[in-house]
Design a protein around this motif. Structure first.
Motif, PDB file in Angstrom:
ATOM      1  N   CYS A 330      80.152  60.357  50.113  1.00  0.00           N
ATOM      2  CA  CYS A 330      79.178  61.279  49.534  1.00  0.00           C
ATOM      3  C   CYS A 330      77.756  60.776  49.797  1.00  0.00           C
ATOM      4  CB  CYS A 330      79.439  61.382  48.028  1.00  0.00           C
ATOM      5  SG  CYS A 330      78.473  62.623  47.209  1.00  0.00           S
ATOM      6  N   VAL A 331      77.574  59.464  49.661  1.00  0.00           N
ATOM      7  CA  VAL A 331      76.263  58.853  49.937  1.00  0.00           C
ATOM      8  C   VAL A 331      75.939  58.991  51.429  1.00  0.00           C
ATOM      9  CG1 VAL A 331      74.936  56.701  49.838  1.00  0.00           C
ATOM     10  CG2 VAL A 331      76.577  57.245  48.020  1.00  0.00           C
ATOM     11  N   ARG A 332      76.952  58.778  52.262  1.00  0.00           N
ATOM     12  CA  ARG A 332      76.770  58.933  53.715  1.00  0.00           C
ATOM     13  C   ARG A 332      76.354  60.380  54.044  1.00  0.00           C
ATOM     14  NH1 ARG A 332      80.732  55.900  57.945  1.00  0.00           N
ATOM     15  NH2 ARG A 332      79.852  56.658  59.881  1.00  0.00           N
ATOM     16  N   TRP A 333      76.944  61.343  53.340  1.00  0.00           N
ATOM     17  CA  TRP A 333      76.614  62.763  53.548  1.00  0.00           C
ATOM     18  C   TRP A 333      75.159  63.042  53.154  1.00  0.00           C
ATOM     19  CZ3 TRP A 333      75.556  66.836  50.007  1.00  0.00           C
ATOM     20  CH2 TRP A 333      75.643  68.126  50.527  1.00  0.00           C
ATOM     21  N   LEU A 334      74.723  62.472  52.028  1.00  0.00           N
ATOM     22  CA  LEU A 334      73.324  62.649  51.610  1.00  0.00           C
ATOM     23  C   LEU A 334      72.369  62.055  52.646  1.00  0.00           C
ATOM     24  CD1 LEU A 334      73.526  61.804  47.784  1.00  0.00           C
ATOM     25  CD2 LEU A 334      73.294  64.060  48.816  1.00  0.00           C
ATOM     26  N   ARG A 335      72.805  60.949  53.272  1.00  0.00           N
ATOM     27  CA  ARG A 335      71.986  60.293  54.303  1.00  0.00           C
ATOM     28  C   ARG A 335      72.004  61.069  55.622  1.00  0.00           C
ATOM     29  NH1 ARG A 335      74.368  54.892  56.814  1.00  0.00           N
ATOM     30  NH2 ARG A 335      75.512  56.473  57.961  1.00  0.00           N
ATOM     31  N   ASP A 336      73.223  61.352  56.119  1.00  0.00           N
ATOM     32  CA  ASP A 336      73.353  61.889  57.483  1.00  0.00           C
ATOM     33  C   ASP A 336      73.198  63.408  57.563  1.00  0.00           C
ATOM     34  OD1 ASP A 336      73.871  59.292  58.119  1.00  0.00           O
ATOM     35  OD2 ASP A 336      76.016  59.554  58.471  1.00  0.00           O
ATOM     36  N   GLY A 339      69.698  64.109  54.840  1.00  0.00           N
ATOM     37  CA  GLY A 339      68.519  63.300  55.170  1.00  0.00           C
ATOM     38  C   GLY A 339      67.664  62.954  53.970  1.00  0.00           C
ATOM     39  N   ILE A 340      68.231  62.929  52.748  1.00  0.00           N
ATOM     40  CA  ILE A 340      67.387  62.634  51.582  1.00  0.00           C
ATOM     41  C   ILE A 340      67.238  61.132  51.333  1.00  0.00           C
ATOM     42  CG2 ILE A 340      67.977  64.862  50.522  1.00  0.00           C
ATOM     43  CD1 ILE A 340      69.482  63.337  48.353  1.00  0.00           C
ATOM     44  N   ILE A 341      68.037  60.325  52.053  1.00  0.00           N
ATOM     45  CA  ILE A 341      67.806  58.871  52.055  1.00  0.00           C
ATOM     46  C   ILE A 341      67.916  58.390  53.500  1.00  0.00           C
ATOM     47  CG2 ILE A 341      68.495  58.219  49.698  1.00  0.00           C
ATOM     48  CD1 ILE A 341      71.344  57.790  50.699  1.00  0.00           C
ATOM     49  N   LYS A 342      67.246  57.266  53.796  1.00  0.00           N
ATOM     50  CA  LYS A 342      67.285  56.717  55.163  1.00  0.00           C
ATOM     51  C   LYS A 342      68.461  55.760  55.334  1.00  0.00           C
ATOM     52  CE  LYS A 342      62.707  57.048  57.210  1.00  0.00           C
ATOM     53  NZ  LYS A 342      61.813  57.587  56.149  1.00  0.00           N
TER      54      LYS A 342
END
Length: 525
Positions: A330-336, A339-342
C-alpha cells in the motif's frame, strides 16, 4: 553495505538467502550469538502487465541470489572475516509464487505468477462451482486452505488452461513446477546437471496440493485441480542437508534449511511453544500462531499451515495463519502510483504531520480481501473524504489500514483458539515505522513487542540450516535473549472500538465491487 562488527572471537557462520516479493537479500549470522554480521540486498522488479496481474522474472530472481551472495562474501573479506567460516546456507522465500520451467533447457516457460496476483479469479469461481455445495472451504479438511487466487495450485491450473508453452511442456513431460524455493534449489544444486527438484513442507502446505496430515501430495487434491503429480517436486523437511551449492564463491557449501518466509519469521522469533505468535509486516502482513503438533482447522477464515518440521524425524508443528495481501504494498502504491511520497520511509513523517485521519478510511483491497473474508471481488476504496482531507490524512489512513486488518486477524485467532493474546511479537520491514507500531498497539489494545534486530525471517532460515549441520543449537537454554522495543496502547477502549466499527463499515463498502452492477449492489446491501 558491510555492517561493521566488533572484533572478537567469532563462532561458525551461517548464510541465509531471503528471496522476498520486493527484494532478494543474503545475510550472514554468527551461529553462537545470532548476531547479524553482514548483508546485501537488491530490489526485484514487479511487472503489472494487465489489471490484477503481478509477474516477476524467474531468471532475474535467480541472478539476484548469486549477486547478493557474491557481494556479501566480499563484505566479509573487507571485514577481515574468512568466508570459509560459513558452514551452511538456508533459504527463505516468498510463498505461493508459482514458477514453471523446462527440465530439458532449464529455461522458465513463462514469468512467475506472484502470490498476490488476482488474474485467477475466474479459475477460482469455476473451481468453487464444481465443489459440492459450491463451498469454497470444500478442500479445507485435506489441505487447510480455502479456494482462493492466493494459492499455487490455482495459478498452475490457470497456466495449464491459458499458456500454450506450459500445455505443450506438460504433454511432453518436460514441465517442472515449483514455488520460489524449488526454482532456487534446483538451479543452485546444479540445474540441468543434477539439480534437485524438491520443496519443504512449509512451502508445499501453501499449494493446496499437499495433504496437511500426511505431508504428501494428495491424490484427491491433484485430481480436483487436474494437475499431474509428475510436475511436482519432492517434499522434504525444513532442516536437512538437501545438497551442495554449485557455482559462485560459496561452491560446495551444504544447503540445509528451507522455510517459507512467514514460517521462517516464526522460527526466527523463537515461537517454538504452542500459543506463541508473531506478525510480519512486509509486502503483505502475516500473523502466525503456533498450535503445536495439531493441525487446527479454523472456523473464522484463517489458514491451517505447517509451521516447521526441523528434521526428517522431528515432529511436524502447525500454525494458524491470518494473511493480509496489502500492507507495505500500500505504501509502495502511494509512492509509485500516486507519487505522494518519494521514498517509502517518508510515509511516517507525512502521516505524523496530522493528529488523526479525520474520518478517512482506506481499505487497500487491491487483490480482493484475504483473511478473514476471502472475498476476491472486493476492491480498494478510500472513504470519508472531505475538502479538508490532505495527502497526510490518506497516508495515515494507509498505516491505520494495516493495523485494522491485523486486529481483524487477531479477533479471528482469539475466537479459534479461545485464549486472547496478551502481546504481539512483530517483525518485517514496516516495523521500522514507529508511528505504525504505536497505531498497532492503540488499535489492538495490547502491547506490541519488536526485536531490535528486525531480520527475523532470514534468521529463521539460518537457524534451520545451522541446526541441520550441527552448528546452531535450538535448545531453550541456548537461544539468545532478544533485545526488544515495546509499544503500549495509549487510547481508550471506547475510541478503539468506535474507530474499528467505522473500519468494518468501510470494509463492507469495498466488497462485491468487481463484476457487479449498481442494482446488484443495492440488493446485496
Amino acid at each position: 553495505m558491510a555492517n561493521q562488527v566488533p572484533q572478537r572471537e567469532m563462532g561458525p557462520l551461517v548464510g541465509a538467502v531471503d528471496q522476498g516479493t520486493s527484494s532478494t537479500r543474503f545475510l550472514v549470522f554468527d551461529a553462537k550469538t545470532a548476531e547479524l554480521i553482514t548483508f546485501e540486498q537488491v530490489e526485484i522488479e514487479q511487472k503489472f502487465p494487465k489489471e490484477g496481474w503481478v509477474d516477476e522474472d524467474p531468471k532475474e530472481i535467480l541472478q539476484s541470489v548469486y549477486d547478493v551472495i557474491t557481494k556479501a562474501v566480499q563484505n566479509l573479506k573487507d571485514l577481515d572475516i574468512d568466508p570459509g567460516k560459513i558452514q551452511a546456507i538456508g533459504i527463505t522465500n516468498q510463498r505461493e509464487t508459482t514458477v514453471v520451467w523446462d527440465k530439458t533447457t532449464g529455461e522458465p516457460l513463462c514469468n512467475a505468477i506472484v502470490w498476490l496476483d488476482s488474474r485467477t479469479g475466474p479459475t477460482v469461481e469455476a473451481l468453487i462451482d464444481k465443489a459440492p455445495g459450491k463451498n469454497k472451504d470444500y478442500l479445507q479438511p485435506l489441505c487447510g486452505l480455502p479456494l482462493s487466487t492466493y494459492f499455487s495450485a490455482v495459478k498452475l491450473r490457470w497456466l495449464m488452461d491459458n499458456n500454450e508453452a506450459v500445455q505443450q511442456a506438460i504433454k511432453e513431460d518436460r514441465c517442472m513446477f515449483g514455488t520460489v524455493d524449488s526454482w532456487l534449489l534446483w538451479n543452485m544444486t546444479g540445474g540441468l546437471n543434477g539439480g534437485l527438484h524438491i520443496t519443504d513442507v512449509t512451502n508445499a502446505s501453501r499449494t493446496m496440493l499437499m495433504n496437511i496430515n500426511t505431508l504428501q501430495w494428495d491424490d484427491k487434491l491433484c485430481k480436483f485441480f487436474d494437475i499431474p503429480k509428475s510436475v511436482l517436486p519432492e517434499i522434504r523437511s525444513s532442516a536437512e542437508v538437501y545438497g551442495t551449492l554449485k557455482g559462485g564463491p560459496l561452491t560446495g557449501l551444504p544447503i540445509s534449511g528451507v522455510l517459507g518466509d512467514q514460517q521462517a519469521a516464526l522460527v526466527g522469533q523463537t515461537c517454538f511453544t504452542k500459543g506463541m505468535a508473531k506478525n510480519t509486516y512486509g509486502t503483505g502482513c502475516f500473523l502466525l500462531y503456533n498450535t503445536g503438533e495439531e493441525a487446527v482447522l479454523s472456523k473464522n477464515g484463517l489458514l491451517t499451515t505447517v509451521a516447521y518440521k526441523l528434521g526428517k524425524d522431528k515432529p511436524t508443528v502447525y500454525a494458524l495463519e491470518g494473511s493480509i495481501a496489502i500492507a507495505g504494498a500500500c505504501v509502495r502504491w502511494l509512492r509509485d502510483n500516486l507519487g505522494i511520497i518519494k521514498e517509502a520511509a517518508d510515509i511516517e513523517a507525512l502521516a505524523a504531520s496530522v493528529e488523526s485521519t479525520h474520518g478517512t478510511y482506506f481499505v487497500p483491497a487491491f487483490s480482493g480481501l484475504y483473511a478473514p473474508y476471502w472475498q476476491t471481488d472486493a476492491r480498494g476504496i478510500i472513504c470519508g473524504l472531505t475538502q479538508f482531507t490532505t495527502k497526510a490524512h490518506i497516508a495515515r489512513a494507509a498505516l491505520e489500514a494495516v493495523s485494522f486488518q491485523t486486529r481483524e486477524i487477531l479477533d479471528a485467532m482469539n475466537q479459534d483458539c479461545g485464549i486472547p493474546m496478551q502481546k504481539l511479537q512483530v517483525d518485517g520491514g514496516m516495523t521500522a515505522n514507529n508511528l505504525l507500531m504505536q497505531l498497532q498497539a492503540d488499535l489492538l489494545g495490547i502491547t506490541v513487542v519488536k526485536p531490535a534486530m528486525p531480520e527475523t525471517t532470514a534468521l529463521g532460515a539460518a537457524m534451520a540450516a545451522g541446526y541441520a549441520v550441527g552448528v546452531w543449537s535450538l535448545a531453550q537454554e541456548d537461544l539468545t535473549a532478544i533485545t526488544t522495543d515495546t509499544y503500549t496502547p495509549s487510547i481508550t477502549q471506547e475510541e478503539r472500538d468506535s474507530r474499528y466499527d467505522k473500519w468494518k463499515l468501510a470494509v463492507q463498502r469495498s466488497m462485491k465491487w468487481e463484476g457487479h452492477t449498481a442494482g446488484e449492489q443495492q440488493k446485496q446491501g
